[in-house]
Design a protein around this motif. Structure first.
Motif, PDB file in Angstrom:
ATOM      1  N   ARG A   9      24.893   0.496 -19.316  1.00  0.00           N
ATOM      2  CA  ARG A   9      23.792   1.350 -19.722  1.00  0.00           C
ATOM      3  C   ARG A   9      24.163   2.794 -19.410  1.00  0.00           C
ATOM      4  N   ALA A  10      23.430   3.699 -20.015  1.00  0.00           N
ATOM      5  CA  ALA A  10      23.708   5.110 -19.771  1.00  0.00           C
ATOM      6  C   ALA A  10      23.423   5.423 -18.310  1.00  0.00           C
ATOM      7  N   VAL A  11      24.380   6.007 -17.647  1.00  0.00           N
ATOM      8  CA  VAL A  11      24.210   6.368 -16.253  1.00  0.00           C
ATOM      9  C   VAL A  11      24.523   7.840 -16.087  1.00  0.00           C
ATOM     10  N   ALA A  12      23.793   8.492 -15.233  1.00  0.00           N
ATOM     11  CA  ALA A  12      24.091   9.880 -14.909  1.00  0.00           C
ATOM     12  C   ALA A  12      25.092   9.870 -13.773  1.00  0.00           C
ATOM     13  N   ASP A  69      36.715   5.706 -20.298  1.00  0.00           N
ATOM     14  CA  ASP A  69      35.637   6.600 -20.749  1.00  0.00           C
ATOM     15  C   ASP A  69      34.810   7.102 -19.568  1.00  0.00           C
ATOM     16  N   MET A  70      34.507   6.214 -18.620  1.00  0.00           N
ATOM     17  CA  MET A  70      33.731   6.617 -17.448  1.00  0.00           C
ATOM     18  C   MET A  70      34.516   7.608 -16.594  1.00  0.00           C
ATOM     19  N   SER A  71      35.823   7.396 -16.488  1.00  0.00           N
ATOM     20  CA  SER A  71      36.648   8.317 -15.698  1.00  0.00           C
ATOM     21  C   SER A  71      36.742   9.679 -16.363  1.00  0.00           C
ATOM     22  N   VAL A  75      27.341   6.812 -20.857  1.00  0.00           N
ATOM     23  CA  VAL A  75      27.236   7.880 -19.868  1.00  0.00           C
ATOM     24  C   VAL A  75      26.135   8.853 -20.279  1.00  0.00           C
ATOM     25  N   GLY A  76      25.061   8.927 -19.499  1.00  0.00           N
ATOM     26  CA  GLY A  76      24.024   9.916 -19.762  1.00  0.00           C
ATOM     27  C   GLY A  76      24.544  11.319 -19.534  1.00  0.00           C
ATOM     28  N   ASN A  77      24.195  12.246 -20.427  1.00  0.00           N
ATOM     29  CA  ASN A  77      24.677  13.628 -20.368  1.00  0.00           C
ATOM     30  C   ASN A  77      26.199  13.699 -20.424  1.00  0.00           C
ATOM     31  N   GLY A  78      26.796  12.801 -21.168  1.00  0.00           N
ATOM     32  CA  GLY A  78      28.255  12.785 -21.278  1.00  0.00           C
ATOM     33  C   GLY A  78      28.820  13.983 -22.005  1.00  0.00           C
ATOM     34  N   ASP A  82      22.094   7.254 -29.039  1.00  0.00           N
ATOM     35  CA  ASP A  82      22.220   7.804 -27.692  1.00  0.00           C
ATOM     36  C   ASP A  82      23.430   7.160 -27.042  1.00  0.00           C
ATOM     37  N   ALA A  83      23.612   7.384 -25.749  1.00  0.00           N
ATOM     38  CA  ALA A  83      24.809   6.903 -25.058  1.00  0.00           C
ATOM     39  C   ALA A  83      24.944   5.389 -25.084  1.00  0.00           C
ATOM     40  N   ASP A  84      23.831   4.662 -25.206  1.00  0.00           N
ATOM     41  CA  ASP A  84      23.858   3.202 -25.155  1.00  0.00           C
ATOM     42  C   ASP A  84      24.010   2.540 -26.523  1.00  0.00           C
TER      43      ASP A  84
END
Length: 480
Positions: free
Chosen positions: A16-19, A73-75, A241-244, A258-260
């Motif tokens: 899920r989108a995470v900040a 992507d998260m990194s 990623v929220g606010n990616g 959105d991010a999700d």
């Protein structure tokens, strides 16, 4: 509507989108954070500007195993967050009167990046079952440097002019306060970032249409984002990623992007496009630097990421698919993901910069590195032209570029690639006379026009995609 989140549905991936966590930033008491790190002379004009230039890891990753892409992507998103925090610290030091570069800041940023790049390298190696050629060299990209840009005394900071009319008189913002964004933030722009379009020589050339080419065009009608679908996500580059993006995006087409988002959720959503086309189109918002406070003035992607000013709704949005000068086109596959331009071109260089700026009535003249000053009655034009050649196999790639390519100057695709309909997102804006404006950007990119970019996910069903390709191949002009 500044945030537009879709409801989770069955079949979507669990991420899920995470900040991402942001390192604490301590500002000097009473000192507002500035967007652009500046030196000032005694008259208060800009004499030197600084940002931080880090290697763009995401752009060089062309060989990432599918199993490692989510971790990568998260990194990448965390690397952006670390850079954003460092730029904020640098700006706050400048606002407090600290002169020169801060080597300790760069050393701390390098330490953080080295750790993140090590995590990324390990994920790639584990997924591949052996050390990969790219994974082995990632930690060499940890170090960053200050980027300095000399600005002469004529390059007056746009922030010093925000909220003023063309005669330099201070205006009033939408909330009845004095002009100025209220947070001390500088846009990072000067008069030198703008050019009078009437003084630009004609410079637009198109390939000559050949007998075997496809001369038709197809227009998808999706509105102008009248419903206010904005967020600071980027599901292509930073999924989950929220606010990616660290800047606000304007959306048309799919209502849930959105991010999700994934293909299942996009296919199940509503759309602003005619004929049920659920494709997702998005680009950075354009803001009027008039000193007003938008609803996102304190939000991620908005004021918290140094994007301030009134968001302008486009006067028109034209989503145009065109053919090839030398061949027929192949219909785009569903879930094709395309990006154009480079959101980090100010520090990366112009190799992938593709967006152009112009004015209505002058579209045989284009600018890449400057915003246009349009004559009275002429609208600002943004053109985001996407790749028109496809490898015939992949709907996306690790760096979101290598599965597609741009044709050469004659309109031909390179070996192993085939022509697809070329999408252009053409946007026009009514910008008040004597006003300054800028796109949203990553904080370190300083709102430079060369960083403009666009994103697209094809969610046309196969029948719709084939109809568009057949229209183009038969030389017709069609709309959905």
């Amino acid at each position: 509507m500044m945030r537009n989140r879709s409801r989770r549905r069955g079949g979507r991936r669990s991420a899920r989108a995470v900040a991402l966590p942001v390192a604490a930033v301590v500002a000097a008491a009473g000192i507002a954070a500035g967007t652009w790190a500046l030196f000032f002379d005694s008259s208060g004009e800009k004499t030197e500007a600084v940002t931080i230039n880090c290697p763009d890891v995401a752009n060089i990753l062309t060989d990432v195993p599918v199993a490692a892409r989510q971790a990568v992507d998260m990194s990448v998103a965390l690397l952006n967050e670390q850079l954003n925090t460092a730029v904020t610290q640098l700006d706050q030091a400048r606002a407090a009167g600290v002169q020169g570069g801060n080597d300790a800041l760069l050393a701390d940023l390098e330490r953080q990046r080295r750790q993140t790049l090590g995590t990324m390298s390990a994920a790639i190696t584990q997924a591949a079952g052996r050390p990969g050629s790219q994974a082995g060299g990632l930690e060499k990209m940890a170090s960053c440097a200050f980027k300095r840009q000399a600005v002469d005394s004529s390059g007056q900071s746009v922030s010093a002019l925000a909220g003023r009319d063309g005669k330099g008189n201070r205006g009033r913002n939408a909330n009845g306060g004095n002009g100025g964004n209220g947070d001390g933030a500088d846009s990072g722009l000067s008069r030198r970032d703008f050019a009078d379009i009437t003084k630009v020589d004609p410079n637009v050339e198109k390939p000559r249409q050949q007998r075997n080419g496809s001369a038709g065009l197809f227009v998808s009608q999706c509105g102008r984002n009248e419903n206010g679908h904005f967020n600071s996500d980027n599901v292509i580059v930073a999924p989950g990623v929220g606010n990616g993006a660290h800047h606000m995006h304007d959306y048309v087409g799919n209502l849930s992007t959105d991010a999700d988002s994934d293909l299942d959720s996009l296919k199940a959503s509503g759309t602003t496009c005619a004929d049920g086309d659920r494709s997702a189109h998005y680009w950075p918002v354009l803001r009027l630097l008039d000193g007003s406070r938008e609803r996102d003035a304190a939000a991620p992607g908005g004021g918290r990421d140094k994007n301030v000013g009134k968001i302008l709704t486009p006067s028109s949005v034209t989503l145009l698919y065109q053919g090839s000068a030398v061949s027929k086109v192949t219909a785009m596959p569903q879930d094709m993901r395309l990006i154009t331009g480079d959101a980090k071109a100010f520090t990366n260089g112009q190799k992938d910069a593709r967006a152009s700026w112009s004015c209505t009535g002058f579209e045989n003249r284009e600018l890449k590195t400057k915003y246009p000053i349009c004559p009275q009655g002429s609208q600002v034009v943004r053109s985001l032209e996407f790749p028109d050649c496809w490898d015939g196999r992949n709907t996306d790639s690790a760096n979101h570029r290598t599965h597609v390519a741009f044709s050469d100057d004659n309109g031909a695709c390179k070996k192993g690639f085939r022509a697809i309909p070329q999408l252009t997102q053409r946007l026009t804006y009514d910008v008040p006379a004597n006003s300054f404006f800028a796109i949203d950007s990553f904080p370190e990119q300083r709102h430079k026009p060369v960083t403009d970019h666009g994103d697209f996910i094809n969610v046309m069903n196969p029948n719709q995609a084939n109809q568009a390709a057949n229209c183009i191949n038969s030389g017709q002009q069609c709309r959905n």
